[in-house]
Design a protein around this motif. Structure first.
Motif, PDB file in Angstrom:
ATOM      1  N   GLU A   1       0.803  -1.098  -0.078  1.00  0.00           N
ATOM      2  CA  GLU A   1      -0.220  -0.082   0.086  1.00  0.00           C
ATOM      3  C   GLU A   1       0.799   1.241   0.021  1.00  0.00           C
ATOM      4  OE1 GLU A   1      -4.181   1.196   2.455  1.00  0.00           O
ATOM      5  OE2 GLU A   1      -2.294   0.495   3.415  1.00  0.00           O
ATOM      6  N   ALA A   2       0.728   2.124  -0.780  1.00  0.00           N
ATOM      7  CA  ALA A   2       1.630   2.919  -1.227  1.00  0.00           C
ATOM      8  C   ALA A   2       1.203   4.772  -1.527  1.00  0.00           C
ATOM      9  CB  ALA A   2       2.568   2.991  -2.447  1.00  0.00           C
ATOM     10  N   ASP A   3       1.523   5.589  -0.644  1.00  0.00           N
ATOM     11  CA  ASP A   3       1.159   6.790  -0.912  1.00  0.00           C
ATOM     12  C   ASP A   3       2.144   7.774  -1.249  1.00  0.00           C
ATOM     13  OD1 ASP A   3       0.076   9.654   0.382  1.00  0.00           O
ATOM     14  OD2 ASP A   3      -1.464   8.720  -0.422  1.00  0.00           O
ATOM     15  N   ILE A   4       2.069   8.550  -2.257  1.00  0.00           N
ATOM     16  CA  ILE A   4       3.131   9.613  -2.452  1.00  0.00           C
ATOM     17  C   ILE A   4       2.728  10.834  -1.773  1.00  0.00           C
ATOM     18  CG2 ILE A   4       4.229  11.005  -4.548  1.00  0.00           C
ATOM     19  CD1 ILE A   4       3.523   8.534  -6.307  1.00  0.00           C
ATOM     20  N   ARG A   5       3.684  11.358  -0.971  1.00  0.00           N
ATOM     21  CA  ARG A   5       3.565  12.631  -0.246  1.00  0.00           C
ATOM     22  C   ARG A   5       3.509  13.845  -1.229  1.00  0.00           C
ATOM     23  NH1 ARG A   5       4.840  12.605   4.836  1.00  0.00           N
ATOM     24  NH2 ARG A   5       6.069  11.174   4.645  1.00  0.00           N
ATOM     25  N   GLY A   6       2.436  14.711  -1.136  1.00  0.00           N
ATOM     26  CA  GLY A   6       2.264  15.854  -1.992  1.00  0.00           C
ATOM     27  C   GLY A   6       2.745  15.698  -3.174  1.00  0.00           C
ATOM     28  N   PHE A   7       2.180  14.749  -3.936  1.00  0.00           N
ATOM     29  CA  PHE A   7       2.464  14.378  -5.504  1.00  0.00           C
ATOM     30  C   PHE A   7       2.494  15.681  -6.422  1.00  0.00           C
ATOM     31  CE2 PHE A   7       1.056  13.285  -9.606  1.00  0.00           C
ATOM     32  CZ  PHE A   7       2.116  12.713 -10.224  1.00  0.00           C
TER      33      PHE A   7
END
Length: 339
Positions: free
Chosen positions: A56-62
């Motif tokens: 599970e991944a989330d890009i910070r402030g993409f």
């Protein structure tokens, strides 16, 4: 207005060029590919595949971190038009006016609220993530591996734990090359297997919580339910809305309520999510009863009167709205089994 019209035109041109290049893993901001369909396809592939681990991944402030130089290099791969690329560069470097009147010129990121931003974001992650996963990661793992991305939100599924753990290290390095960073608090490795359901975790994607459970005939299936955090946020937003609108006339309140609930059921009305829909519905009823009875010192509705009012205005109750739209036989097969 002129700027927005121009962005619409450029977004249409870029979308037409890159639509043939985008991979099947990419779902966001593309014609015929909505979030509900993406969630259904993801659940179907998890059921029909041999996946046991989820990254599970989330890009910070993409959207604020897109590197302008990389963006231009990516555009030049397919666009041989200096004027068009120059126009995109102007949008990327356009100043942002602060409340105190100062104008800041960003060195990274896409135009805030820009119509062209979604397609630029898709192009950026097409090169930074999708192609890399398809050409470098999948051919070098022993087991099955899958990527599903919607805009900057994505999950990866793996058959083997060691390969999933290795991928997390590769992913951080790969994103760092393009000026991006994983949000550690929203990223991690989750066991997600049909074997030993009690040892599984769940993961979040597109507003849903995915977890393994047993069907009515005792066969494992992936069930989607409204993400509890999203459900709580929706109830809070509705509470704020009804408080501010409670003094309007009934026909205006009910007209807006009908549109809100129709949209909610259309998005979250997926197979197996009846319990979460019911929770939201009863929260809505309770808030309506509470705040509509506070419009004056005299109580406006009894429970029976409120239900009659909702019926008069044809307010839709919770319902499953999902239907198999894909021509993919594997997805249709999953849909039949999940019901």
């Amino acid at each position: 207005m002129e700027d927005k019209l121009l962005q619409v035109a450029v977004a249409s041109i870029l979308g037409s060029i890159y639509e043939t290049d985008f991979l099947d893993a990419s779902w966001g901001y593309r014609p015929g590919r909505g979030p509900q369909q993406a969630s259904r396809v993801l659940a179907g592939r998890l059921v029909l595949g041999k996946y046991h681990w989820i990254v599970e991944a989330d890009i910070r402030g993409f959207f604020d971190r897109i590197d302008h130089d990389w963006m231009v290099r990516m555009l030049k791969e397919r666009v041989d038009d200096a004027a068009l690329i120059g126009l995109v560069v102007k949008w990327l470097k356009a100043g942002v006016m602060e409340e105190d009147g100062r104008v800041l010129h960003p060195v990274t990121g896409t135009p805030q609220g820009g119509i062209v931003s979604p397609v630029l974001a898709n192009i950026y992650l097409h090169y930074a993530l999708d192609l890399w996963f398809e050409r470098r990661v999948r051919p070098h793992v022993r087991g099955q591996a899958m990527l599903m991305r919607y805009a900057d939100d994505f999950v990866c599924a793996f058959e083997n734990r060691d390969e999933a753990e290795a991928f997390m290290g590769w992913l951080a390095e790969r994103l760092g090359k393009f000026g991006l960073e994983l949000a550690g608090e929203k990223s991690g490795l989750i066991r997600f297997s049909r074997n030993g359901l009690e040892q599984n975790g769940g993961f979040r994607f597109l507003g849903f919580l995915y977890h393994w459970t047993l069907s009515h005939n005792a066969k494992p299936k992936v069930q989607r339910m409204t993400d509890p955090k999203k459900l709580q946020a929706s109830v809070a937003a509705f509470s704020e809305w009804i408080q501010t609108k409670r003094h309007q006339r009934a026909h205006r309140i009910m007209g807006q309520l009908k549109r809100k609930l129709t949209g909610y059921w259309n998005y979250y009305g997926v197979t197996g999510n009846s319990r979460s829909l019911g929770k939201f519905w009863w929260s809505v009823l309770g808030l309506l009863y509470k705040w509509l009875n506070r419009r004056s010192h005299r109580r406006s509705y009894t429970w029976k009167g409120l239900c009659a009012c909702l019926a008069d205005f044809a307010i839709p109750g919770p319902r499953i709205t999902e239907k198999p739209h894909s021509r993919d036989p594997m997805e249709q097969l999953w849909f039949v089994f999940s019901n």
